[in-house]
Enzyme design. Sequence first.
Site, short mmCIF file in Angstrom:
data_model
loop_
_atom_site.label_atom_id
_atom_site.label_comp_id
_atom_site.label_asym_id
_atom_site.label_seq_id
_atom_site.Cartn_x
_atom_site.Cartn_y
_atom_site.Cartn_z
CB SER A 68 -1.01 0.21 1.18
OG SER A 68 -0.16 0.21 2.39
CB CYS A 69 0.02 4.68 -1.32
SG CYS A 69 -1.41 5.00 -0.59
N GLY A 70 0.88 3.78 2.07
CA GLY A 70 1.05 4.47 3.39
C GLY A 70 -0.38 5.18 3.72
#
Length: 175
Positions: A68-70
């Site tokens: 995921s991107c954070g």
Amino acid sequence: TPGHDLELAAGFLFTEGIIAGWDDIKQIRPCGPIVEGQNFQNILRVKLHSTVSVKTETMDRNFYTTSSCGICGKTSIEALKINNQFGQTIKNLTSPSVTQNMLFCLPERMAAQQQLFKQTGGCHASGLFDEKGTLLCVREDVGRHNALDKVLGWALINNHLPLYHHMVLLSGRAS
């Protein structure tokens, strides 16, 4: 992806706002069984100093995926806020000046150092550059966000934070 695990752990703790800096870590060490056929342990134990207050109420996150991107997996707007010692300092900083030619040269400079990608053809990288375009650190991982955490962990451990006048380049994919 194994490799630079200490940097990954430190960078993750920092980017999640659990620690404000390297001084918050009392000890970080490999533990667990040695990986079969290898000469390393891929589990780390991190002990924080007793003065570090971990705010678990803002850490609520669901890890359904590891790439995921954070932001993915965060459960509230409040959980997106990261509080660290640089928060107020970085608000008024200027970005480094980057020419188009310099910008177009960065991927090639990073790719030249991507050994794992050369072997596999399927690994992400994150590179840290100074404002002159000099590559300071490159890290690879199957997860591009893990690669970034490794770079930030490197910067944290080597006392380079905050990263005034630096640039980060991440590999990506067209979704």
